[in-house]
Design a protein around this motif. Structure first.
Motif, PDB file in Angstrom:
ATOM      1  N   LEU A  62     -41.021  12.331  10.272  1.00  0.00           N
ATOM      2  CA  LEU A  62     -40.286  11.102   9.979  1.00  0.00           C
ATOM      3  C   LEU A  62     -38.924  11.525   9.453  1.00  0.00           C
ATOM      4  N   ASP A  63     -37.917  11.386  10.281  1.00  0.00           N
ATOM      5  CA  ASP A  63     -36.549  11.757   9.923  1.00  0.00           C
ATOM      6  C   ASP A  63     -35.886  10.523   9.323  1.00  0.00           C
ATOM      7  N   ILE A  64     -35.486  10.611   8.054  1.00  0.00           N
ATOM      8  CA  ILE A  64     -34.952   9.442   7.347  1.00  0.00           C
ATOM      9  C   ILE A  64     -33.438   9.492   7.212  1.00  0.00           C
ATOM     10  N   ARG A  65     -32.798  10.354   8.003  1.00  0.00           N
ATOM     11  CA  ARG A  65     -31.328  10.378   7.995  1.00  0.00           C
ATOM     12  C   ARG A  65     -30.810   9.176   8.775  1.00  0.00           C
ATOM     13  N   GLU A  66     -29.545   8.875   8.585  1.00  0.00           N
ATOM     14  CA  GLU A  66     -28.917   7.779   9.320  1.00  0.00           C
ATOM     15  C   GLU A  66     -28.944   8.098  10.817  1.00  0.00           C
ATOM     16  N   SER A  67     -28.929   7.064  11.636  1.00  0.00           N
ATOM     17  CA  SER A  67     -29.047   7.218  13.085  1.00  0.00           C
ATOM     18  C   SER A  67     -27.991   8.148  13.675  1.00  0.00           C
ATOM     19  N   LYS A  68     -26.784   8.072  13.157  1.00  0.00           N
ATOM     20  CA  LYS A  68     -25.699   8.918  13.671  1.00  0.00           C
ATOM     21  C   LYS A  68     -26.016  10.403  13.461  1.00  0.00           C
ATOM     22  N   GLU A  69     -26.508  10.744  12.274  1.00  0.00           N
ATOM     23  CA  GLU A  69     -26.896  12.126  11.986  1.00  0.00           C
ATOM     24  C   GLU A  69     -28.095  12.547  12.840  1.00  0.00           C
ATOM     25  N   PHE A  70     -29.050  11.643  12.981  1.00  0.00           N
ATOM     26  CA  PHE A  70     -30.238  11.904  13.787  1.00  0.00           C
ATOM     27  C   PHE A  70     -29.840  12.203  15.232  1.00  0.00           C
ATOM     28  N   ASP A  71     -28.952  11.379  15.783  1.00  0.00           N
ATOM     29  CA  ASP A  71     -28.511  11.559  17.165  1.00  0.00           C
ATOM     30  C   ASP A  71     -27.751  12.866  17.376  1.00  0.00           C
ATOM     31  N   ILE A  79     -39.586  10.716  14.511  1.00  0.00           N
ATOM     32  CA  ILE A  79     -39.346   9.273  14.451  1.00  0.00           C
ATOM     33  C   ILE A  79     -38.195   9.074  13.468  1.00  0.00           C
ATOM     34  N   ASN A  80     -37.226   8.256  13.836  1.00  0.00           N
ATOM     35  CA  ASN A  80     -36.085   8.022  12.953  1.00  0.00           C
ATOM     36  C   ASN A  80     -36.148   6.628  12.350  1.00  0.00           C
ATOM     37  N   ILE A  81     -36.284   6.600  11.030  1.00  0.00           N
ATOM     38  CA  ILE A  81     -36.141   5.367  10.260  1.00  0.00           C
ATOM     39  C   ILE A  81     -35.251   5.736   9.074  1.00  0.00           C
ATOM     40  N   PRO A  82     -34.004   5.255   9.051  1.00  0.00           N
ATOM     41  CA  PRO A  82     -33.110   5.589   7.931  1.00  0.00           C
ATOM     42  C   PRO A  82     -33.747   5.254   6.582  1.00  0.00           C
ATOM     43  N   HIS A  83     -33.497   6.081   5.580  1.00  0.00           N
ATOM     44  CA  HIS A  83     -34.169   5.936   4.284  1.00  0.00           C
ATOM     45  C   HIS A  83     -34.022   4.546   3.680  1.00  0.00           C
ATOM     46  N   GLY A  84     -32.916   3.888   3.907  1.00  0.00           N
ATOM     47  CA  GLY A  84     -32.702   2.555   3.362  1.00  0.00           C
ATOM     48  C   GLY A  84     -33.504   1.470   4.058  1.00  0.00           C
ATOM     49  N   LYS A  85     -34.120   1.798   5.201  1.00  0.00           N
ATOM     50  CA  LYS A  85     -34.867   0.802   5.971  1.00  0.00           C
ATOM     51  C   LYS A  85     -36.362   1.084   6.035  1.00  0.00           C
ATOM     52  N   VAL A  86     -36.809   2.144   5.402  1.00  0.00           N
ATOM     53  CA  VAL A  86     -38.226   2.511   5.487  1.00  0.00           C
ATOM     54  C   VAL A  86     -39.117   1.412   4.923  1.00  0.00           C
ATOM     55  N   ALA A  87     -38.745   0.832   3.801  1.00  0.00           N
ATOM     56  CA  ALA A  87     -39.579  -0.205   3.173  1.00  0.00           C
ATOM     57  C   ALA A  87     -39.807  -1.389   4.100  1.00  0.00           C
ATOM     58  N   GLU A  88     -38.782  -1.802   4.819  1.00  0.00           N
ATOM     59  CA  GLU A  88     -38.933  -2.957   5.704  1.00  0.00           C
ATOM     60  C   GLU A  88     -39.553  -2.602   7.054  1.00  0.00           C
ATOM     61  N   GLN A 136     -32.407  24.249  10.009  1.00  0.00           N
ATOM     62  CA  GLN A 136     -31.325  24.901  10.746  1.00  0.00           C
ATOM     63  C   GLN A 136     -31.075  26.319  10.235  1.00  0.00           C
ATOM     64  N   ASN A 137     -31.151  26.519   8.925  1.00  0.00           N
ATOM     65  CA  ASN A 137     -30.956  27.859   8.351  1.00  0.00           C
ATOM     66  C   ASN A 137     -32.001  28.848   8.855  1.00  0.00           C
ATOM     67  N   GLN A 138     -33.174  28.338   9.182  1.00  0.00           N
ATOM     68  CA  GLN A 138     -34.251  29.182   9.707  1.00  0.00           C
ATOM     69  C   GLN A 138     -34.063  29.469  11.204  1.00  0.00           C
ATOM     70  N   GLY A 139     -33.031  28.857  11.798  1.00  0.00           N
ATOM     71  CA  GLY A 139     -32.754  29.065  13.216  1.00  0.00           C
ATOM     72  C   GLY A 139     -33.728  28.316  14.123  1.00  0.00           C
ATOM     73  N   LEU A 140     -34.319  27.252  13.607  1.00  0.00           N
ATOM     74  CA  LEU A 140     -35.288  26.491  14.398  1.00  0.00           C
ATOM     75  C   LEU A 140     -34.547  25.439  15.230  1.00  0.00           C
ATOM     76  N   PRO A 141     -35.134  25.049  16.362  1.00  0.00           N
ATOM     77  CA  PRO A 141     -34.408  24.201  17.322  1.00  0.00           C
ATOM     78  C   PRO A 141     -34.277  22.736  16.927  1.00  0.00           C
ATOM     79  N   LEU A 142     -33.193  22.157  17.381  1.00  0.00           N
ATOM     80  CA  LEU A 142     -32.942  20.719  17.261  1.00  0.00           C
ATOM     81  C   LEU A 142     -32.668  20.184  18.659  1.00  0.00           C
ATOM     82  N   VAL A 143     -32.975  18.926  18.879  1.00  0.00           N
ATOM     83  CA  VAL A 143     -32.654  18.275  20.147  1.00  0.00           C
ATOM     84  C   VAL A 143     -31.678  17.152  19.908  1.00  0.00           C
ATOM     85  N   LYS A 144     -30.928  16.783  20.933  1.00  0.00           N
ATOM     86  CA  LYS A 144     -29.973  15.670  20.828  1.00  0.00           C
ATOM     87  C   LYS A 144     -30.386  14.537  21.717  1.00  0.00           C
TER      88      LYS A 144
END
Length: 144
Positions: A62-71, A79-88, A136-144
């Motif tokens: 559960l990635d709680i960063r803002e959508s722009k950062e997630f993208d 799954i992306n749900i920004p931290h400010g919207k998790v409750a709802e 990222q510091n561990q050199g593990l992969p990210l997708v866009k």
């Protein structure tokens, strides 16, 4: 002024010597409270522990960063749900109740509050230590 400070520190040392049991009990209670709060917010897991949970198909991201950062880059299948919207939007996670939810944020600053919210709703929650930055510091992969 320095004589007041010296006298005050002597009094503090004398108090600590005389009331060592009281001071020890207070210190133990503070440590227990800190430990309970840390666990209640979701036990921290390392990248290796989190990856093992995901590979065993017993957890989701559960990635709680803002959508722009997630993208800009996220862990695969997160799954992306920004931290400010998790409750709802917490009902979106109901279908994953049988799995551990690993909360990911940028550095770990919001994962605790989201972990506490989800833990209060009876989810099994963990927090990725160091957030996506550690990933990222561990050199593990990210997708866009």
């Amino acid at each position: 002024m320095s004589s007041i400070t010296k006298g005050g520190s002597v009094e503090i040392i004398a108090f600590l010597n005389q009331e060592w049991m009281l001071v020890s009990t207070l210190a133990a209670l503070i440590l227990i409270y800190g430990w309970r709060e840390r666990v209640k917010n979701g036990q921290p897991v390392t990248t290796a522990q989190a990856t093992a949970l995901i590979n065993a198909d017993s957890a989701i991201w559960l990635d709680i960063r803002e959508s722009k950062e997630f993208d800009a880059g996220h862990i695969v299948d997160a799954i992306n749900i920004p931290h400010g919207k998790v409750a709802e939007r917490v009902t979106e996670l109901d279908k994953h109740r049988d799995k551990t939810i690993i909360v990911v944020d940028k550095l770990g600053q919001h994962a605790g509050s989201v972990g506490r919210l989800l833990g209060g709703k009876e989810f099994d929650v963990r927090r990725l230590s160091g957030g996506i930055s550690e990933w990222q510091n561990q050199g593990l992969p990210l997708v866009k």
